[in-house]
Design an enzyme around this catalytic site. Sequence first.
Site, PDB file in Angstrom:
ATOM      1  N   GLU A  83     -25.198  -8.461 -15.208  1.00 57.63           N
ATOM      2  CA  GLU A  83     -24.479  -9.118 -16.510  1.00 57.63           C
ATOM      3  C   GLU A  83     -24.961 -10.455 -16.365  1.00 57.63           C
ATOM      4  OE1 GLU A  83     -21.075  -6.442 -17.499  1.00 57.63           O
ATOM      5  OE2 GLU A  83     -20.313  -7.776 -15.867  1.00 57.63           O
ATOM      6  N   ASN A  99     -15.328  -1.805 -20.027  1.00 60.99           N
ATOM      7  CA  ASN A  99     -14.314  -2.532 -19.046  1.00 60.99           C
ATOM      8  C   ASN A  99     -13.391  -3.309 -20.188  1.00 60.99           C
ATOM      9  OD1 ASN A  99     -13.320  -4.447 -17.514  1.00 60.99           O
ATOM     10  ND2 ASN A  99     -14.929  -5.825 -17.256  1.00 60.99           N
ATOM     11  N   TRP A 100     -12.046  -2.782 -20.096  1.00 63.15           N
ATOM     12  CA  TRP A 100     -10.907  -3.131 -20.923  1.00 63.15           C
ATOM     13  C   TRP A 100     -10.669  -4.895 -20.550  1.00 63.15           C
ATOM     14  CZ3 TRP A 100      -7.279   1.561 -21.571  1.00 63.15           C
ATOM     15  CH2 TRP A 100      -7.898   2.625 -22.082  1.00 63.15           C
ATOM     16  N   LYS A 101     -11.006  -5.013 -19.243  1.00 66.48           N
ATOM     17  CA  LYS A 101     -10.476  -6.540 -18.942  1.00 66.48           C
ATOM     18  C   LYS A 101      -8.938  -6.398 -19.097  1.00 66.48           C
ATOM     19  CE  LYS A 101     -14.950  -8.343 -19.808  1.00 66.48           C
ATOM     20  NZ  LYS A 101     -15.723  -9.298 -20.254  1.00 66.48           N
ATOM     21  N   GLY A 154     -19.304 -11.741 -23.517  1.00 68.78           N
ATOM     22  CA  GLY A 154     -18.221 -12.389 -24.191  1.00 68.78           C
ATOM     23  C   GLY A 154     -18.496 -13.174 -25.249  1.00 68.78           C
ATOM     24  N   GLU A 174     -16.350 -12.475 -14.047  1.00 66.96           N
ATOM     25  CA  GLU A 174     -15.137 -13.260 -14.326  1.00 66.96           C
ATOM     26  C   GLU A 174     -14.298 -13.337 -12.849  1.00 66.96           C
ATOM     27  OE1 GLU A 174     -13.681 -10.680 -17.314  1.00 66.96           O
ATOM     28  OE2 GLU A 174     -15.559 -11.775 -18.566  1.00 66.96           O
ATOM     29  N   SER A 198     -22.432  -8.348 -23.979  1.00 62.33           N
ATOM     30  CA  SER A 198     -22.434  -8.264 -25.607  1.00 62.33           C
ATOM     31  C   SER A 198     -23.364  -7.127 -26.182  1.00 62.33           C
ATOM     32  CB  SER A 198     -22.920  -9.689 -26.167  1.00 62.33           C
ATOM     33  OG  SER A 198     -21.888 -10.738 -25.850  1.00 62.33           O
ATOM     34  N   GLY A 249     -17.592  -4.550 -22.536  1.00 61.76           N
ATOM     35  CA  GLY A 249     -16.684  -5.358 -22.615  1.00 61.76           C
ATOM     36  C   GLY A 249     -15.801  -5.387 -24.017  1.00 61.76           C
ATOM     37  N   GLY A 250     -16.114  -6.293 -24.717  1.00 60.05           N
ATOM     38  CA  GLY A 250     -15.242  -6.429 -26.033  1.00 60.05           C
ATOM     39  C   GLY A 250     -15.651  -5.132 -26.867  1.00 60.05           C
TER      40      GLY A 250
HETATM   41  P1  PGA Z   1     -18.945  -8.050 -23.153  1.00 60.99           P
HETATM   42  O1  PGA Z   1     -18.488  -7.986 -21.550  1.00 60.99           O
HETATM   43  O2  PGA Z   1     -19.518  -6.856 -23.575  1.00 60.99           O
HETATM   44  O3  PGA Z   1     -17.596  -8.599 -23.999  1.00 60.99           O
HETATM   45  O4  PGA Z   1     -19.859  -9.213 -23.132  1.00 60.99           O
HETATM   46  C1  PGA Z   1     -19.262  -7.394 -20.539  1.00 60.99           C
HETATM   47  C2  PGA Z   1     -18.503  -7.446 -19.293  1.00 60.99           C
HETATM   48  O5  PGA Z   1     -18.011  -8.420 -19.052  1.00 60.99           O
HETATM   49  O6  PGA Z   1     -18.439  -6.256 -18.528  1.00 60.99           O
END
Ligand code: PGA
Length: 248
Positions: free
Chosen positions: A166, A9-11, A172, A96, A212, A233-234
């Site tokens: 999640e 997920n690149w957000k 994050g 989010e 994470s 995510g990250g």
């Molecule tokens: P993260 O995000 O790996 O940066 O914690 C996970 C997500 O929100 O899908």
Amino acid sequence: MRKQIVAGNWKMNKNLQEGIDLCKSIIALTSEVTREVIISAPYIHLATLVDLCKGTNLKVAAQNCHHKQSGAYTGEVSTAMLADLGLDYVIIGHSERRAFNAETNSLLAEKIDAALSQNLKVIYCFGETLEERKSNVHFDLVRTQITEGVFHLSAEQMTKVVFAYEPVWAIGTGETASSEQVQEMHAHIRQVITSKYGSEVAQNTSILYGGSCKPSNSTDLFSQTDVDGGLIGGASLKVTDFVSIIKA
Ligand code: PGA
């Protein structure tokens, strides 16, 4: 047999050229991978990514959608438009969006219907905050998020839904839930699905962990009985990290 999936997920990260470069590198490094690999990018990148991923192992996902198919909703994108691009998945209910856009379980249920009506598959996200875990309401909360989000679906529709647990406190933050905490919650989620749809549907549902997840912990997390991959995510923004998680 349920699918093993790793979704990035690149957000709200990467401009178009950076996204193209990342996508090409992932394609080049994952041709032998048996897990399903998904990349989820900002709307304006999706058409280009769908073209790049044609004939490869990669699937493309939107990060959100509107619950109506068309109309006077300035700034929104419908599932009819996403399906028209040739997209495979849409992420619905990311924490989010729940937090910053006040998305409720009942709105998310409508979005899920909108996605399924266009033959898009859904990655349905949910999870508790730190306060909720500390108050020991996390199991009930997750049950409610699942009940209100998807329990109106038929068993057939459930085959189009991937779940993503999640814990908000691990997203994050660098803070990861322990593999025991993750397995405990994933077993609970599968039990909740079983209570409504029976064990065959529950056993065939992929439940991803997000929060994470990184190269150093993905092998341990993915080896848990009820963990069928991750929503990343990250670590999905760096090709080496993402590919090492995909291969974990
Ligand atoms: P993260 O995000 O790996 O940066 O914690 C996970 C997500 O929100 O899908």
